[in-house]
Design a protein around this motif. Structure first.
Motif, PDB file in Angstrom:
ATOM      1  N   ALA A 251       0.748  -1.079   0.057  1.00 13.06           N
ATOM      2  CA  ALA A 251      -0.109   0.185  -0.321  1.00 13.06           C
ATOM      3  C   ALA A 251       0.854   0.902   0.006  1.00 13.06           C
ATOM      4  CB  ALA A 251      -0.785  -0.512   0.789  1.00 13.06           C
ATOM      5  N   LEU A 252       1.712   1.196   0.662  1.00 14.66           N
ATOM      6  CA  LEU A 252       2.731   2.028   0.545  1.00 14.66           C
ATOM      7  C   LEU A 252       3.655   2.442  -0.310  1.00 14.66           C
ATOM      8  CD1 LEU A 252       4.305   4.402   2.285  1.00 14.66           C
ATOM      9  CD2 LEU A 252       5.915   3.097   3.548  1.00 14.66           C
ATOM     10  N   HIS A 253       3.520   0.953  -1.080  1.00 10.25           N
ATOM     11  CA  HIS A 253       4.301   1.286  -2.338  1.00 10.25           C
ATOM     12  C   HIS A 253       4.068   1.478  -3.124  1.00 10.25           C
ATOM     13  CE1 HIS A 253       7.320  -1.182  -5.391  1.00 10.25           C
ATOM     14  NE2 HIS A 253       6.511  -0.876  -6.507  1.00 10.25           N
ATOM     15  N   GLU A 258       3.870   7.506  -6.827  1.00  9.26           N
ATOM     16  CA  GLU A 258       3.008   8.518  -7.468  1.00  9.26           C
ATOM     17  C   GLU A 258       4.706   9.673  -8.141  1.00  9.26           C
ATOM     18  OE1 GLU A 258       0.411  10.605  -5.352  1.00  9.26           O
ATOM     19  OE2 GLU A 258      -1.057   8.097  -5.735  1.00  9.26           O
ATOM     20  N   GLY A 259       5.895  10.038  -7.428  1.00 13.61           N
ATOM     21  CA  GLY A 259       6.811  10.307  -6.804  1.00 13.61           C
ATOM     22  C   GLY A 259       7.571  10.072  -8.427  1.00 13.61           C
ATOM     23  N   GLY A 260       7.759   8.859  -8.233  1.00 11.76           N
ATOM     24  CA  GLY A 260       8.847   7.784  -9.208  1.00 11.76           C
ATOM     25  C   GLY A 260       8.867   5.808  -8.986  1.00 11.76           C
ATOM     26  N   ASP A 261      10.200   6.289  -9.642  1.00 13.68           N
ATOM     27  CA  ASP A 261      10.105   4.706  -9.350  1.00 13.68           C
ATOM     28  C   ASP A 261      10.740   4.100  -8.027  1.00 13.68           C
ATOM     29  OD1 ASP A 261      10.743   2.436 -10.944  1.00 13.68           O
ATOM     30  OD2 ASP A 261      12.652   2.503 -11.168  1.00 13.68           O
ATOM     31  N   VAL A 262      10.065   3.102  -8.004  1.00  7.41           N
ATOM     32  CA  VAL A 262       9.639   2.224  -7.137  1.00  7.41           C
ATOM     33  C   VAL A 262      10.282   0.931  -7.594  1.00  7.41           C
ATOM     34  CG1 VAL A 262       9.374   1.366  -4.176  1.00  7.41           C
ATOM     35  CG2 VAL A 262       8.685   3.805  -5.581  1.00  7.41           C
ATOM     36  N   LEU A 302      -4.395  -3.061  -6.080  1.00  9.60           N
ATOM     37  CA  LEU A 302      -3.976  -1.433  -5.639  1.00  9.60           C
ATOM     38  C   LEU A 302      -3.489  -1.441  -7.135  1.00  9.60           C
ATOM     39  CD1 LEU A 302      -1.068  -2.018  -3.596  1.00  9.60           C
ATOM     40  CD2 LEU A 302      -3.148  -0.500  -3.254  1.00  9.60           C
ATOM     41  N   GLY A 303      -3.533  -2.267  -8.026  1.00 10.73           N
ATOM     42  CA  GLY A 303      -3.375  -1.629  -9.899  1.00 10.73           C
ATOM     43  C   GLY A 303      -2.084  -1.307 -10.171  1.00 10.73           C
ATOM     44  N   ILE A 304      -1.033  -2.083  -9.846  1.00  9.05           N
ATOM     45  CA  ILE A 304      -0.474  -2.021  -9.580  1.00  9.05           C
ATOM     46  C   ILE A 304       0.749  -3.112 -10.419  1.00  9.05           C
ATOM     47  CG2 ILE A 304       0.362  -0.150  -8.210  1.00  9.05           C
ATOM     48  CD1 ILE A 304       1.701  -1.851  -6.335  1.00  9.05           C
ATOM     49  N   PRO A 305       2.023  -2.943 -10.663  1.00  7.98           N
ATOM     50  CA  PRO A 305       3.610  -4.213 -11.695  1.00  7.98           C
ATOM     51  C   PRO A 305       3.845  -4.440 -10.187  1.00  7.98           C
ATOM     52  CG  PRO A 305       4.379  -1.789 -12.045  1.00  7.98           C
ATOM     53  CD  PRO A 305       3.148  -1.623 -11.611  1.00  7.98           C
TER      54      PRO A 305
END
Length: 480
Positions: A251-253, A258-262, A302-305
């Protein structure tokens, strides 16, 4: 056979006190026709004759197999999601130059947490880019050296470290990759001292403060943010805690994306092993599969890779591969009065809390067997005690040995490959034992035994008359 009332409820009296539980002992440990325990084809009696006791013995092939096994289990589990997995060996479990090379040859990276551990791994020739540097209080010198050596990742453990690592990176003209250790608040089911993600804890940064910390990391051009790190504790048997920590970090990831690559998520280590017959160990393939399912499901929600995944096993790899050998010095029966009067047999050995602190520190339980012979004598409840001037100097609190255990017998304590040599000390001016590896019927020294000369030469008073004093020092067998 009557049950000794002093025995803890979990400890069953064995039918055969010579038997070796395959779930606890190294894969290649068994009893030879002579009755002696053999590890990878090398009898305990031969190891005692060659190297003395106490002695740490590692089944080299078992270490290699377990390293490859956990690597393959997690790689396969995350393959369906198209996610790469980086496995870091947690060097704090046990580290030597040769073991660092074993890990590198097995395709593992290595995690260190002090300058000394970093020095060992660099001496082994490990690529610095494959090293992670942990620690809640890294010194300025340790940070500087890690940056100078181009360590692949420094784990930021507090806000002040952001500025310290950035300053070192600027000084050396480097861009330093960093992770941020998060205190997830997950309460792992383990000993209080082994739980590392509870709120009242020295490690990591609370989730609530993470966004600000990452913003500060990203404000420094000299730092490259790799992702979040979590470690919920050690000696954990189920995947539920790891899965919950992963969900909280994801969730934090997602917010940080939104602010950059993780690019990655480091889920730490802490996978449990069996020390006694009642320890129920979950197969690592199942833990890997369940953890992968939790991560994939969390990312989908979360809709993230799915990010690159990192884990940090230590105990799992080396713990079950290690056995410690001792020689019995005295055997003493103590009458204990209570609701029932009973006898506890104290078997004292030539080591103790200086070579295995875990029993005194954590209340850890271990298994013990006679290693030089087989006996058909009825089993007796024993407590294996060390030689140090502490009543808490206990190696094995409760187990059964044949009732004829006697001075001169060799004892073997399995599952001592992790956090035994690492926590060893020179209490009472006892030298730390040698460490040997066994494989294909042969043995070799990994770390030599400390001698009295080793202990004395650090003493500033040991100067005049040193040659004369050396003549009086007792030197140990090979392995020194």
């Amino acid at each position: 056979m009557s049950v000794n009332p002093l025995a803890p409820g979990w400890l069953a009296q064995p039918v055969d006190a010579n038997a070796l539980d395959a779930g606890i002992w190294p894969a290649q440990a068994d009893r030879a026709a002579s009755g002696a325990i053999e590890i990878a084809g090398v009898p305990a009696t031969a190891l005692h004759a060659a190297y003395g006791t106490p002695l740490y013995v590692f089944d080299e092939q078992a270490v290699l197999d377990r390293a490859a096994g956990i690597r393959d289990a997690f790689t396969a589990a995350f393959a369906s999601a198209g996610a790469e997995v980086a496995v870091y060996y947690a060097g704090k479990a046990f580290l030597s130059v040769e073991v660092a090379r074993w890990m590198a040859d097995a395709g593992l990276r290595i995690d260190v947490c002090t300058g000394g551990e970093l020095a060992v791994v660099l001496t082994a020739g490990v690529d610095p880019a494959r090293i992670g540097f942990h620690g809640n209080n890294k010194s300025l010198d340790e940070i500087d050296r890690a940056v100078e050596e181009r360590v692949g990742a420094i784990v930021i453990d507090s806000l002040v470290e952001i500025e310290r690592v950035a300053a070192a990176a600027e000084r050396h003209g480097r861009t330093q990759p960093v992770r941020l250790r998060i205190n997830s608040g997950v309460h792992a089911s383990t000993h209080e001292y082994l739980a590392t993600a509870r709120e009242d804890q020295k490690f990591g940064i609370p989730i609530a403060d993470a966004a600000e910390a990452v913003a500060r990391i990203r404000s420094h051009a000299q730092l490259r943010f790799l992702g979040l790190h979590s470690h919920i504790g050690s000696q954990i048997f189920e995947s539920a805690g790891f899965g919950e920590a992963a969900r909280r970090l994801l969730a934090l990831h997602a917010e940080l994306l939104e602010g950059g690559d993780v690019p990655e998520l480091n889920l730490g280590g802490g996978f449990g092993i069996a020390y006694t017959s009642v320890d129920r160990v979950t197969p690592i393939e199942r833990i890997a599969r369940e953890l992968a399912d939790a991560v994939v499901a969390g990312c989908a929600e979360l809709g993230i890779p799915v990010p690159r995944i990192a884990i940090e096993p230590g105990r799992y790899i080396v713990g079950p591969a290690g056995v410690t050998l001792y020689e019995v010095g005295t055997v003493k029966d103590v009458v204990v009065s209570g609701e029932e009067t009973a006898v506890r047999r104290y078997v004292s050995v030539d080591g103790g809390m200086s070579d295995n602190l875990r029993t005194a520190l954590y209340g850890a339980d271990y298994t013990v067997r006679i290693a030089n012979r087989r006996s058909d004598t009825d089993p007796a409840l024993v407590r294996v005690a060390g030689k140090h001037c502490e009543s808490g100097d206990i190696v094995v609190r409760d187990d059964y040995l044949p009732g004829d255990v006697q001075p001169g017998d060799l004892l073997a304590v399995p599952a001592t490959g992790a956090y035994c040599w690492s926590l060893a000390s020179n209490y009472n001016y006892v030298g730390r034992p040698a460490v040997v590896a066994v494989r294909d019927g042969r043995s070799r020294v990994l770390i030599r035994r400390e001698t009295e000369h080793d202990l004395l030469r650090r003493d500033a008073g040991y100067s005049s008359g040193a040659e004369e004093a050396e003549l009086r020092i007792h030197h140990q067998p090979d392995g020194t």
